[in-house]
Design a protein around this motif. Structure first.
Motif, PDB file in Angstrom:
ATOM      1  N   GLY A   1      43.453  18.048 102.238  1.00  0.00           N
ATOM      2  CA  GLY A   1      42.319  17.735 103.114  1.00  0.00           C
ATOM      3  C   GLY A   1      40.998  18.212 102.551  1.00  0.00           C
ATOM      4  O   GLY A   1      40.000  17.462 102.530  1.00  0.00           O
ATOM      5  N   VAL A   2      40.957  19.437 102.045  1.00  0.00           N
ATOM      6  CA  VAL A   2      39.681  19.967 101.580  1.00  0.00           C
ATOM      7  C   VAL A   2      39.252  19.283 100.278  1.00  0.00           C
ATOM      8  O   VAL A   2      38.067  19.001 100.061  1.00  0.00           O
ATOM      9  CB  VAL A   2      39.740  21.513 101.457  1.00  0.00           C
ATOM     10  CG1 VAL A   2      40.411  21.947 100.188  1.00  0.00           C
ATOM     11  CG2 VAL A   2      38.343  22.109 101.549  1.00  0.00           C
ATOM     12  N   VAL A   3      40.231  18.958  99.428  1.00  0.00           N
ATOM     13  CA  VAL A   3      39.917  18.238  98.195  1.00  0.00           C
ATOM     14  C   VAL A   3      39.370  16.856  98.536  1.00  0.00           C
ATOM     15  O   VAL A   3      38.358  16.396  97.980  1.00  0.00           O
ATOM     16  CB  VAL A   3      41.171  18.143  97.296  1.00  0.00           C
ATOM     17  CG1 VAL A   3      40.960  17.136  96.184  1.00  0.00           C
ATOM     18  CG2 VAL A   3      41.499  19.499  96.710  1.00  0.00           C
ATOM     19  N   LEU A   4      40.015  16.210  99.496  1.00  0.00           N
ATOM     20  CA  LEU A   4      39.555  14.893  99.933  1.00  0.00           C
ATOM     21  C   LEU A   4      38.134  14.977 100.489  1.00  0.00           C
ATOM     22  O   LEU A   4      37.264  14.153 100.174  1.00  0.00           O
ATOM     23  CB  LEU A   4      40.514  14.348 100.998  1.00  0.00           C
ATOM     24  CG  LEU A   4      40.220  12.949 101.525  1.00  0.00           C
ATOM     25  CD1 LEU A   4      40.450  11.927 100.423  1.00  0.00           C
ATOM     26  CD2 LEU A   4      41.089  12.628 102.731  1.00  0.00           C
ATOM     27  N   ALA A   5      37.888  16.000 101.317  1.00  0.00           N
ATOM     28  CA  ALA A   5      36.569  16.146 101.946  1.00  0.00           C
ATOM     29  C   ALA A   5      35.475  16.246 100.891  1.00  0.00           C
ATOM     30  O   ALA A   5      34.478  15.515 100.929  1.00  0.00           O
ATOM     31  CB  ALA A   5      36.547  17.381 102.846  1.00  0.00           C
ATOM     32  N   PHE A   6      35.669  17.127  99.906  1.00  0.00           N
ATOM     33  CA  PHE A   6      34.626  17.312  98.896  1.00  0.00           C
ATOM     34  C   PHE A   6      34.477  16.087  98.008  1.00  0.00           C
ATOM     35  O   PHE A   6      33.378  15.748  97.574  1.00  0.00           O
ATOM     36  CB  PHE A   6      34.914  18.555  98.043  1.00  0.00           C
ATOM     37  CG  PHE A   6      34.405  19.814  98.689  1.00  0.00           C
ATOM     38  CD1 PHE A   6      33.060  20.076  98.759  1.00  0.00           C
ATOM     39  CD2 PHE A   6      35.286  20.729  99.241  1.00  0.00           C
ATOM     40  CE1 PHE A   6      32.582  21.229  99.351  1.00  0.00           C
ATOM     41  CE2 PHE A   6      34.823  21.887  99.837  1.00  0.00           C
ATOM     42  CZ  PHE A   6      33.462  22.132  99.896  1.00  0.00           C
ATOM     43  N   THR A   7      35.589  15.407  97.713  1.00  0.00           N
ATOM     44  CA  THR A   7      35.497  14.216  96.877  1.00  0.00           C
ATOM     45  C   THR A   7      34.721  13.122  97.600  1.00  0.00           C
ATOM     46  O   THR A   7      33.861  12.447  97.007  1.00  0.00           O
ATOM     47  CB  THR A   7      36.894  13.721  96.494  1.00  0.00           C
ATOM     48  OG1 THR A   7      37.642  14.827  95.989  1.00  0.00           O
ATOM     49  CG2 THR A   7      36.825  12.641  95.448  1.00  0.00           C
ATOM     50  N   LEU A   8      35.006  12.933  98.902  1.00  0.00           N
ATOM     51  CA  LEU A   8      34.286  11.912  99.672  1.00  0.00           C
ATOM     52  C   LEU A   8      32.796  12.233  99.719  1.00  0.00           C
ATOM     53  O   LEU A   8      31.945  11.358  99.514  1.00  0.00           O
ATOM     54  CB  LEU A   8      34.841  11.840 101.099  1.00  0.00           C
ATOM     55  CG  LEU A   8      36.237  11.234 101.254  1.00  0.00           C
ATOM     56  CD1 LEU A   8      36.715  11.352 102.699  1.00  0.00           C
ATOM     57  CD2 LEU A   8      36.250   9.786 100.802  1.00  0.00           C
ATOM     58  N   ILE A   9      32.464  13.510  99.951  1.00  0.00           N
ATOM     59  CA  ILE A   9      31.053  13.901 100.030  1.00  0.00           C
ATOM     60  C   ILE A   9      30.377  13.729  98.671  1.00  0.00           C
ATOM     61  O   ILE A   9      29.276  13.195  98.569  1.00  0.00           O
ATOM     62  CB  ILE A   9      30.922  15.360 100.519  1.00  0.00           C
ATOM     63  CG1 ILE A   9      31.420  15.465 101.962  1.00  0.00           C
ATOM     64  CG2 ILE A   9      29.481  15.838 100.415  1.00  0.00           C
ATOM     65  CD1 ILE A   9      31.550  16.892 102.457  1.00  0.00           C
ATOM     66  N   GLY A  10      31.088  14.157  97.613  1.00  0.00           N
ATOM     67  CA  GLY A  10      30.513  14.050  96.264  1.00  0.00           C
ATOM     68  C   GLY A  10      30.222  12.612  95.891  1.00  0.00           C
ATOM     69  O   GLY A  10      29.149  12.292  95.370  1.00  0.00           O
ATOM     70  N   ASN A  11      31.172  11.722  96.178  1.00  0.00           N
ATOM     71  CA  ASN A  11      30.948  10.312  95.851  1.00  0.00           C
ATOM     72  C   ASN A  11      29.788   9.744  96.646  1.00  0.00           C
ATOM     73  O   ASN A  11      28.979   8.973  96.125  1.00  0.00           O
ATOM     74  CB  ASN A  11      32.224   9.506  96.136  1.00  0.00           C
ATOM     75  CG  ASN A  11      33.287   9.771  95.092  1.00  0.00           C
ATOM     76  OD1 ASN A  11      32.986  10.231  94.000  1.00  0.00           O
ATOM     77  ND2 ASN A  11      34.534   9.497  95.429  1.00  0.00           N
ATOM     78  N   ALA A  12      29.691  10.144  97.930  1.00  0.00           N
ATOM     79  CA  ALA A  12      28.584   9.642  98.757  1.00  0.00           C
ATOM     80  C   ALA A  12      27.251  10.153  98.235  1.00  0.00           C
ATOM     81  O   ALA A  12      26.268   9.407  98.167  1.00  0.00           O
ATOM     82  CB  ALA A  12      28.789  10.059 100.208  1.00  0.00           C
ATOM     83  N   LEU A  13      27.192  11.431  97.839  1.00  0.00           N
ATOM     84  CA  LEU A  13      25.944  11.981  97.294  1.00  0.00           C
ATOM     85  C   LEU A  13      25.540  11.241  96.032  1.00  0.00           C
ATOM     86  O   LEU A  13      24.367  10.951  95.814  1.00  0.00           O
ATOM     87  CB  LEU A  13      26.111  13.475  96.987  1.00  0.00           C
ATOM     88  CG  LEU A  13      26.072  14.416  98.179  1.00  0.00           C
ATOM     89  CD1 LEU A  13      26.308  15.839  97.720  1.00  0.00           C
ATOM     90  CD2 LEU A  13      24.731  14.326  98.884  1.00  0.00           C
ATOM     91  N   GLU A  14      26.531  10.919  95.212  1.00  0.00           N
ATOM     92  CA  GLU A  14      26.239  10.188  93.991  1.00  0.00           C
ATOM     93  C   GLU A  14      25.596   8.840  94.330  1.00  0.00           C
ATOM     94  O   GLU A  14      24.636   8.418  93.704  1.00  0.00           O
ATOM     95  CB  GLU A  14      27.533   9.958  93.216  1.00  0.00           C
ATOM     96  CG  GLU A  14      27.431  10.351  91.775  1.00  0.00           C
ATOM     97  CD  GLU A  14      28.803  10.337  91.106  1.00  0.00           C
ATOM     98  OE1 GLU A  14      28.932  10.976  90.074  1.00  0.00           O
ATOM     99  OE2 GLU A  14      29.743   9.694  91.625  1.00  0.00           O
ATOM    100  N   ARG A  15      26.149   8.185  95.359  1.00  0.00           N
ATOM    101  CA  ARG A  15      25.587   6.887  95.773  1.00  0.00           C
ATOM    102  C   ARG A  15      24.164   7.056  96.283  1.00  0.00           C
ATOM    103  O   ARG A  15      23.289   6.250  95.981  1.00  0.00           O
ATOM    104  CB  ARG A  15      26.456   6.265  96.882  1.00  0.00           C
ATOM    105  CG  ARG A  15      27.710   5.588  96.378  1.00  0.00           C
ATOM    106  CD  ARG A  15      28.304   4.701  97.459  1.00  0.00           C
ATOM    107  NE  ARG A  15      28.790   5.437  98.611  1.00  0.00           N
ATOM    108  CZ  ARG A  15      29.995   6.000  98.683  1.00  0.00           C
ATOM    109  NH1 ARG A  15      30.821   5.917  97.655  1.00  0.00           N
ATOM    110  NH2 ARG A  15      30.377   6.641  99.758  1.00  0.00           N
ATOM    111  N   VAL A  16      23.920   8.113  97.049  1.00  0.00           N
ATOM    112  CA  VAL A  16      22.599   8.277  97.665  1.00  0.00           C
ATOM    113  C   VAL A  16      21.551   8.661  96.620  1.00  0.00           C
ATOM    114  O   VAL A  16      20.421   8.193  96.644  1.00  0.00           O
ATOM    115  CB  VAL A  16      22.660   9.343  98.780  1.00  0.00           C
ATOM    116  CG1 VAL A  16      21.262   9.670  99.279  1.00  0.00           C
ATOM    117  CG2 VAL A  16      23.511   8.846  99.920  1.00  0.00           C
TER     118      VAL A  16
END
Lengths: 294, 313
Positions: free
Chosen positions: A271-286
């Motif tokens: 769960g925590v790995v997924l959370a950070f990966t999702l946030i990281g990918n979104a930040l990259e997009r933004v």
């Protein structure tokens, strides 16, 4: 005038937040992360730290399935698995975040210098980078942890100290391109020093890269910590999720089908790995200016 | 009479490359009085930009610069890095070509002008500078992409004025602009020059531009000066065959024959690693003879303020 620029700054911050709010993946990531942060912060409300000691569960049944007293059952020593998982959130997040800070600071400084400097300084930096890039991580981390100790802080330093090489490469590549931009030449002609050019023109250019890269290092660092703990390193008295899994493995919880012992820490790590990966990918997009809508 | 603002003596700029040294500027000498405008013309690759970048030592690492550059009595090539940084922009500022690449796209134009002031603790105000170049002060919070090409070039000029330099080095400041905007920017530079008594070195390959701004003209070919003299007279009647060819490459308005048959110059500028012997221009020169391939050429005076490097004159 300053109020105008402050307004602009607020507007651009609002834009980033709005984009993240409309990003479903990012929101799932933030919710998951909020859950784990709450776990880490509220752990003392649910269980005292003394409950983690090996003797704490001597009066409890061993490997007992979940019931109303032990929500997630007990381990082979009779300790409450719920308490272990709550406190494990603290240790795992702490190690993951501290390791990331260490890796990002080392990686950014070396990447900036290796990219901006020329001649032998750049070559030496590159050689150091290459050295850390090709070192096999697990044997190195085991040796370092054995030499330096096993407290969570030292584990974080060991992981951070070996995790920066990839990011450093990435930042160096971006700096090499930024260094040749016209506005760097202009700043040189302005009489600007290297420090000025790096802090005003180069660092802002690589900052989004650093942030996105950082949020993708966190899951790697947490996984690395879990790996090391599962292999038997790590502190027995402040167990991380990986350490709990190690206990489950060595006590034969898998063969005894004691799912309440190995499933919760495993799901937490995922769960925590997924959370950070999702946030990281979104930040990259933004942050990626090429994807910015006008 | 004071000493000239800028004296360049026997300047050589040699770039280093994997194929060996590349001499871009070969023995150029020139001088500039305060308040004077020198037009520097020549084809791409003739060494114009290398020459002026070397004036402030803005050359890539590993480049050899020999000779001497004396700016306001100080030898630029012998300066320590700290002194050099102080002289850059405060003594001589550069208006670069292609403002869109020279402005940082993620910083507001006002901040970038302020940057020049901050580097030298200047007392100019960004608002005043913008007003002087004809940009409303409300645009100081704009990003470069929100401005037109002409406005960006004006911002570059405002930035160049930030530290009250004695010398303005304009490196093809109007190249990427359309003709109307080009005329406005040239008018702005001419006004600033007369208001502030700025000396200017103005680089272009467009001789028609130089006629409106320059007092004197210097023409470069293959890293050397081939002709220099008073701008107006030179544009009417150049002596060196290369300058003639450059001038003839632009059609004259109202002259049908020049429009229908624009006379160009065949061939390409020489490879700087293999400059022809004798006069470097002889392979392309319409009046060249065998003698030109062997004879050494140097600038020779034709009249008191007019020199050309051609053995036929």
């Amino acid at each position: 005038m300053s109020s105008l620029s402050a307004k602009r700054r607020r507007q651009s911050a609002a834009r980033v937040l709005r984009q993240l709010r409309h990003d479903r993946a990012a929101m799932i990531g933030f919710l998951l992360l909020a859950l784990f942060v709450t776990m880490a912060l509220t752990a003392p409300l649910f269980a005292d730290k003394s409950e983690l000691r090996a003797v704490a569960g001597r009066n409890n049944p061993d490997l007992h399935p979940p019931n109303s007293e032990f929500w997630l059952g007990t381990d082979e020593l009779g300790r409450d698995v719920f308490a272990l998982v709550m406190w494990g959130a603290r240790v795992s997040l702490y190690i993951g975040l501290l390791a990331t800070v260490v890796a990002v600071v080392i990686g950014s400084v070396l990447g900036l210098v290796a990219g901006y400097a020329r001649g032998w300084i750049s070559r030496v930096m590159l050689a150091i980078d290459d050295f850390f890039l090709v070192l096999p991580f697990i044997p190195l981390a085991i040796v370092l942890a054995l030499l330096l100790g096993r407290s969570p802080t030292i584990m974080a330093l060991v992981i951070g100290g070996t995790f920066w090489a990839g990011g450093s490469r990435l930042i160096r590549a971006q700096v090499l391109s930024l260094r040749e931009r016209g506005y760097v030449e202009r700043a040189t002609a302005l009489g600007a020093s290297s420090t000025h050019i790096i802090s005003r023109h180069v660092l802002p250019g690589v900052a989004p890269l650093i942030i996105a890269n950082a949020s993708l290092i966190v899951p790697g660092a947490i996984l690395a910590e879990s790996t090391l703990a599962f292999l038997g390193l790590g502190d027995r008295f402040s167990p991380s999720w990986g350490k709990v899994l190690d206990g489950a493995q060595s006590s034969g919880a898998l063969t005894l089908n004691a799912w309440w012992y190995y499933l919760p820490p495993g799901l937490c790590i995922i769960g925590v790995v997924l959370a950070f990966t999702l946030i990281g990918n979104a930040l990259e997009r933004v942050f990626d200016p090429r994807l910015l809508g006008r | 009479m004071n000493a000239p603002l800028l004296v360049v003596d026997d300047l050589n700029v040699t770039y280093r490359s994997s194929r060996g040294p590349i001499p871009a500027v070969r023995g150029v000498s020139l001088s500039l009085e305060a308040g004077e405008t020198l037009g520097l013309a020549g084809e791409s690759g003739s060494g114009k930009s290398s020459l002026i970048m070397a004036l402030l030592r803005l050359v890539p690492p590993g480049t050899t610069v020999t000779g001497s550059v004396t700016m306001a009595g100080e030898d630029v090539l012998a300066m320590k890095p700290g002194r050099l940084r102080a002289v850059r922009w405060a003594e001589a500022a550069v208006v670069f070509q292609g403002a869109q690449h020279v402005l940082n796209p993620v910083r507001r134009v006002g901040q970038q002008i302020q940057e020049a002031i901050d580097c030298h603790t200047g007392s100019n105000r960004v608002d005043d500078l913008l007003e002087q170049v004809g940009i409303p002060r409300s645009r100081r919070d704009a990003y470069p992409h929100e401005l037109s090409g002409g406005q960006k070039q004006r911002v570059m000029i405002a930035m160049a004025l930030a530290c009250d330099p004695e010398l303005l080095i304009a490196d093809e400041p109007t190249t990427a602009l359309d003709v109307m905007v080009q005329a406005q920017v040239l008018q702005l530079l001419a006004d600033l020059r007369s208001e502030r008594g700025l000396a200017m070195i103005f680089i272009t390959h467009d001789l028609s531009v130089l006629s409106t701004v320059a007092d004197r003209l210097a023409v470069m070919y293959a890293g050397r000066l081939v002709e220099r003299g008073p701008a107006k007279e030179m544009l009417r009647g150049a002596h060196h065959p290369y300058t003639k060819a450059l001038a003839a490459a632009f059609p004259t308005i109202g002259d049908r024959s020049s429009r229908l048959a624009p006379s160009g110059l065949a061939g390409d500028p020489p490879d700087p690693t293999a400059v022809p012997s004798g006069c470097p221009f002889h392979p392309r020169c319409p009046i060249a003879t065998e003698e030109c391939a062997v004879a050494a050429v140097a600038l020779r005076p034709l009249s008191p303020d007019w020199e050309a490097a051609c053995i036929k004159l």
